[in-house]
Scaffold this active site. Structure first.
Site, PDB file in Angstrom:
ATOM      1  N   GLU A  94       0.829  -1.201   0.000  1.00 54.91           N
ATOM      2  CA  GLU A  94       0.000   0.000   0.000  1.00 54.91           C
ATOM      3  C   GLU A  94       0.867   1.255   0.000  1.00 54.91           C
ATOM      4  O   GLU A  94       2.019   1.239   0.449  1.00 54.91           O
ATOM      5  CB  GLU A  94      -0.920   0.028   1.219  1.00 54.91           C
ATOM      6  CG  GLU A  94      -0.162   0.108   2.520  1.00 54.91           C
ATOM      7  CD  GLU A  94      -1.068   0.295   3.729  1.00 54.91           C
ATOM      8  OE1 GLU A  94      -2.282   0.098   3.624  1.00 54.91           O
ATOM      9  OE2 GLU A  94      -0.543   0.656   4.781  1.00 54.91           O
ATOM     10  N   CYS A 107       3.201   8.471   1.263  1.00 53.83           N
ATOM     11  CA  CYS A 107       3.830   7.510   2.163  1.00 53.83           C
ATOM     12  C   CYS A 107       4.075   6.218   1.372  1.00 53.83           C
ATOM     13  O   CYS A 107       3.136   5.598   0.875  1.00 53.83           O
ATOM     14  CB  CYS A 107       2.894   7.274   3.343  1.00 53.83           C
ATOM     15  SG  CYS A 107       3.552   6.100   4.517  1.00 53.83           S
ATOM     16  N   CYS A 114       7.343  -7.124   7.207  1.00 56.47           N
ATOM     17  CA  CYS A 114       8.514  -6.572   7.885  1.00 56.47           C
ATOM     18  C   CYS A 114       9.025  -7.588   8.891  1.00 56.47           C
ATOM     19  O   CYS A 114       8.241  -8.255   9.573  1.00 56.47           O
ATOM     20  CB  CYS A 114       8.137  -5.273   8.594  1.00 56.47           C
ATOM     21  SG  CYS A 114       9.548  -4.479   9.393  1.00 56.47           S
ATOM     22  N   CYS A 118       7.905  -5.315  15.555  1.00 55.77           N
ATOM     23  CA  CYS A 118       7.485  -4.403  16.622  1.00 55.77           C
ATOM     24  C   CYS A 118       6.077  -4.820  17.077  1.00 55.77           C
ATOM     25  O   CYS A 118       5.206  -5.081  16.251  1.00 55.77           O
ATOM     26  CB  CYS A 118       7.480  -2.964  16.108  1.00 55.77           C
ATOM     27  SG  CYS A 118       9.075  -2.477  15.456  1.00 55.77           S
ATOM     28  N   CYS A 121       2.744  -3.037  15.893  1.00 50.82           N
ATOM     29  CA  CYS A 121       2.604  -2.737  14.460  1.00 50.82           C
ATOM     30  C   CYS A 121       1.999  -3.912  13.698  1.00 50.82           C
ATOM     31  O   CYS A 121       2.470  -5.039  13.795  1.00 50.82           O
ATOM     32  CB  CYS A 121       3.965  -2.368  13.871  1.00 50.82           C
ATOM     33  SG  CYS A 121       3.948  -2.180  12.093  1.00 50.82           S
ATOM     34  N   SER A 196      12.069   6.808   7.466  1.00 57.87           N
ATOM     35  CA  SER A 196      11.830   6.447   8.870  1.00 57.87           C
ATOM     36  C   SER A 196      12.366   5.043   9.139  1.00 57.87           C
ATOM     37  O   SER A 196      12.096   4.112   8.381  1.00 57.87           O
ATOM     38  CB  SER A 196      10.328   6.500   9.153  1.00 57.87           C
ATOM     39  OG  SER A 196      10.040   5.945  10.416  1.00 57.87           O
ATOM     40  N   LEU A 219      11.691   5.857  17.904  1.00 55.24           N
ATOM     41  CA  LEU A 219      12.286   5.592  19.214  1.00 55.24           C
ATOM     42  C   LEU A 219      11.279   4.846  20.101  1.00 55.24           C
ATOM     43  O   LEU A 219      11.557   3.753  20.600  1.00 55.24           O
ATOM     44  CB  LEU A 219      12.722   6.915  19.851  1.00 55.24           C
ATOM     45  CG  LEU A 219      13.596   6.785  21.083  1.00 55.24           C
ATOM     46  CD1 LEU A 219      14.884   6.047  20.790  1.00 55.24           C
ATOM     47  CD2 LEU A 219      13.903   8.166  21.682  1.00 55.24           C
ATOM     48  N   ASN A 220      10.141   5.458  20.318  1.00 59.43           N
ATOM     49  CA  ASN A 220       8.987   4.780  20.955  1.00 59.43           C
ATOM     50  C   ASN A 220       9.139   4.391  22.422  1.00 59.43           C
ATOM     51  O   ASN A 220       8.198   3.896  23.030  1.00 59.43           O
ATOM     52  CB  ASN A 220       8.562   3.539  20.154  1.00 59.43           C
ATOM     53  CG  ASN A 220       8.154   3.877  18.740  1.00 59.43           C
ATOM     54  OD1 ASN A 220       7.767   5.010  18.479  1.00 59.43           O
ATOM     55  ND2 ASN A 220       8.263   2.941  17.827  1.00 59.43           N
ATOM     56  N   CYS A 337       0.090   2.284   9.078  1.00 64.43           N
ATOM     57  CA  CYS A 337       1.081   1.375   8.540  1.00 64.43           C
ATOM     58  C   CYS A 337       0.626  -0.089   8.368  1.00 64.43           C
ATOM     59  O   CYS A 337       0.453  -0.801   9.340  1.00 64.43           O
ATOM     60  CB  CYS A 337       2.234   1.492   9.545  1.00 64.43           C
ATOM     61  SG  CYS A 337       3.654   0.541   9.356  1.00 64.43           S
TER      62      CYS A 337
HETATM   63  N1  SAH Z   1       9.737   0.584   9.589  1.00 60.37           N
HETATM   64  C1  SAH Z   1       9.904   1.970   9.702  1.00 60.37           C
HETATM   65  C2  SAH Z   1       8.942   2.761   8.849  1.00 60.37           C
HETATM   66  C3  SAH Z   1       7.518   2.280   8.796  1.00 60.37           C
HETATM   67  S1  SAH Z   1       6.583   2.408  10.283  1.00 60.37           S
HETATM   68  C4  SAH Z   1       9.818   2.405  11.149  1.00 60.37           C
HETATM   69  O1  SAH Z   1       9.386   1.620  11.984  1.00 60.37           O
HETATM   70  O2  SAH Z   1      10.229   3.516  11.438  1.00 60.37           O
HETATM   71  C5  SAH Z   1       6.288   4.154  10.399  1.00 60.37           C
HETATM   72  C6  SAH Z   1       5.918   4.625  11.789  1.00 60.37           C
HETATM   73  O3  SAH Z   1       4.632   4.111  12.183  1.00 60.37           O
HETATM   74  C7  SAH Z   1       6.912   4.179  12.858  1.00 60.37           C
HETATM   75  O4  SAH Z   1       7.309   5.293  13.624  1.00 60.37           O
HETATM   76  C8  SAH Z   1       6.103   3.205  13.717  1.00 60.37           C
HETATM   77  O5  SAH Z   1       6.557   3.234  15.047  1.00 60.37           O
HETATM   78  C9  SAH Z   1       4.688   3.739  13.542  1.00 60.37           C
HETATM   79  N2  SAH Z   1       3.604   2.781  13.789  1.00 60.37           N
HETATM   80  C10 SAH Z   1       3.544   1.477  13.476  1.00 60.37           C
HETATM   81  N3  SAH Z   1       2.369   0.941  13.854  1.00 60.37           N
HETATM   82  C11 SAH Z   1       1.650   1.937  14.440  1.00 60.37           C
HETATM   83  C12 SAH Z   1       0.361   2.022  15.043  1.00 60.37           C
HETATM   84  N4  SAH Z   1      -0.438   0.976  15.117  1.00 60.37           N
HETATM   85  N5  SAH Z   1      -0.023   3.210  15.553  1.00 60.37           N
HETATM   86  C13 SAH Z   1       0.773   4.303  15.458  1.00 60.37           C
HETATM   87  N6  SAH Z   1       1.981   4.282  14.894  1.00 60.37           N
HETATM   88  C14 SAH Z   1       2.429   3.114  14.397  1.00 60.37           C
HETATM   89 FE1  SF4 Z   2       8.508  -2.921  10.757  1.00 61.65          FE
HETATM   90 FE2  SF4 Z   2       8.341  -0.302  11.242  1.00 61.65          FE
HETATM   91 FE3  SF4 Z   2       6.266  -1.936  11.757  1.00 61.65          FE
HETATM   92 FE4  SF4 Z   2       8.457  -2.060  13.259  1.00 61.65          FE
HETATM   93  S1  SF4 Z   2       7.065  -0.308  13.063  1.00 61.65           S
HETATM   94  S2  SF4 Z   2       7.345  -3.807  12.428  1.00 61.65           S
HETATM   95  S3  SF4 Z   2      10.038  -1.677  11.741  1.00 61.65           S
HETATM   96  S4  SF4 Z   2       7.141  -1.479   9.760  1.00 61.65           S
END
Ligand code: SAH
Ligand code: SF4
Length: 373
Positions: A94, A107, A114, A118, A121, A196, A219-220, A337
């Site tokens: 997407e 985006c 991936c 995480c 995600c 990112s 960072l999170n 995402c």
């Molecule tokens: N893999 C890379 C880029 C894609 S994710 C990364 O992790 O940076 C892009 C952003 O979306 C990241 O900052 C991630 O922490 C955030 N993200 C992922 N799932 C999410 C969700 N359910 N709610 C809010 N942000 C989310």
């Molecule tokens: Fe992958 Fe980014 Fe999702 Fe983490 S937040 S699982 S690195 S897409």
């Protein structure tokens, strides 16, 4: 007889130059070809009127100019559009087009799935399938650009879609080079592209060496225990090593690194977290994007209440940081995402018949689905 044509976007400019030279054809012809493909959005060599007929025929015998297969476009109430593409091997990705006040931001995805896993995600939950090729990344930008009526306002790109871009370094770098090339590419400014990443340190160093795009770090969390739990990558590259790598990252003057922080209720949203975050980022040229967790079915996390989100922002503002609350756009259509693809996979599991319906609809019009939202 030639059976399989080469995708010229994947083949690329340099290889086309060599191929032409081997046939005693001047190399500037390759420049003309790629100008047609990227600047004029040509879909056929026959449209390239500054090439003679013989050359157009020769090129179309060997090469194809391909687009991604657009399955559907979902339009959100906030104006953003989610594009779902099916790739040659049947995988889905997407891209999300977001209208801002005076420009569009796209985006872009870099992988199918991936591997980083995480916990919050949805893309990570389904695991890793494969890297996108250079042409699959570039084509998201090229194809969607053609769809935009006032495409001059399409200026910004974020590599924040599905996948971890630094885990697909070679193809992402080649794609960025084409996207930013002002002669034989799409002519986007480096300043308006942001990548990112969770912070794969070795490739972070290469990114700083090889490109001038903006950097965003997911960072999170502000302590290793929480980040270990949320992001398995932290066990390999813990917070102090990551921030050290960030402090060495070559920044153009007046640029800053964006730190993304997904706010999760009762996990990382306490005043102590805000204080620690402010302290951790103090030595760096940093700005902060707070992303309230975007809920999805079956998720184990919860979005904090608005008052907590604003309190968190307020504390960082008081420490003189630029802090933006970046709510995921298009929440009503299938949020952050990876969620659009996950939804489609679910639908596929539920009903193969429905999938065939998408296929038929697509034959009539890629926009068919817009009318349903
Ligand atoms: N893999 C890379 C880029 C894609 S994710 C990364 O992790 O940076 C892009 C952003 O979306 C990241 O900052 C991630 O922490 C955030 N993200 C992922 N799932 C999410 C969700 N359910 N709610 C809010 N942000 C989310
Ligand atoms: Fe992958 Fe980014 Fe999702 Fe983490 S937040 S699982 S690195 S897409």
């Amino acid at each position: 007889m030639i059976t399989k044509k080469i995708n010229i976007i994947e083949f690329g400019f340099e290889k086309l130059v060599d191929w032409l030279l081997a046939r005693n054809i001047e190399s500037y012809r390759a420049e003309q070809v790629f100008k047609w493909i990227y600047l004029r959005q040509a879909d056929s060599f026959n449209h390239m009127t500054d090439l003679n007929k013989e050359m157009r025929t020769l090129l179309s015998q060997h090469y194809s100019i391909r687009r991604l297969e657009k399955i559907r476009v979902e339009k959100s109430r906030d104006g953003s559009s989610k594009y779902l593409f099916r790739l040659k091997d049947g995988q889905y990705i997407e891209s999300v087009l977001i209208p801002e006040r005076d420009h569009y931001t796209l985006c872009v995805s870099s992988q199918v799935g991936c591997a980083q896993g995480c916990r919050f995600c949805l893309t990570g939950r389904d695991g890793f399938i494969r890297n996108l090729t250079k042409s699959e990344i570039v084509s998201q930008v090229r194809d969607i650009s053609r769809d935009i009526v006032d495409s001059v306002r399409f200026t910004n790109i974020v590599l924040m879609g599905m996948g971890e871009p630094l885990a697909n370094y070679k193809n992402v770098l080649s794609a960025i080079q084409i996207i930013t090339d002002n002669k034989i590419g799409l002519n986007f400014s480096n300043r308006r592209i942001t990548l990112s990443t969770v912070g794969l340190i070795p490739n972070l160093k290469y990114l700083g060496r090889d490109t001038r795009v903006n950097l965003a770090i997911s960072l999170n969390a502000t302590d290793n225990r929480t980040r270990d739990m949320l992001m398995p990558v932290n066990r390999r590259y813990p917070i102090e090593k990551l921030l050290d790598a960030c402090s060495r990252y070559p920044l153009q003057s007046s640029r800053r690194i964006t730190f993304e922080y997904v706010l999760l209720k009762d996990i990382n949203d306490k005043p102590e977290d805000a204080k620690r975050l402010a302290r951790l980022l103090r030595p760096l040229k940093a700005k902060i994007n707070l992303i309230p967790f975007n809920d999805y079915e079956g998720s184990e996390f919860v979005r904090p209440e608005e008052s907590i989100i604003h309190q968190f922002q307020e504390m960082l503002l008081r420490k003189n940081y630029t802090v933006i609350i970046r709510d995921s756009r298009g929440q009503d259509i299938s949020a952050a995402c990876g969620q659009l693809r996950a939804k489609t996979n679910g639908e596929r599991r539920k009903s193969e018949k429905q999938k065939r319906l998408y296929d038929t609809t697509e034959k009539f019009s890629g926009y068919q689905f817009l009318s349903h939202y």
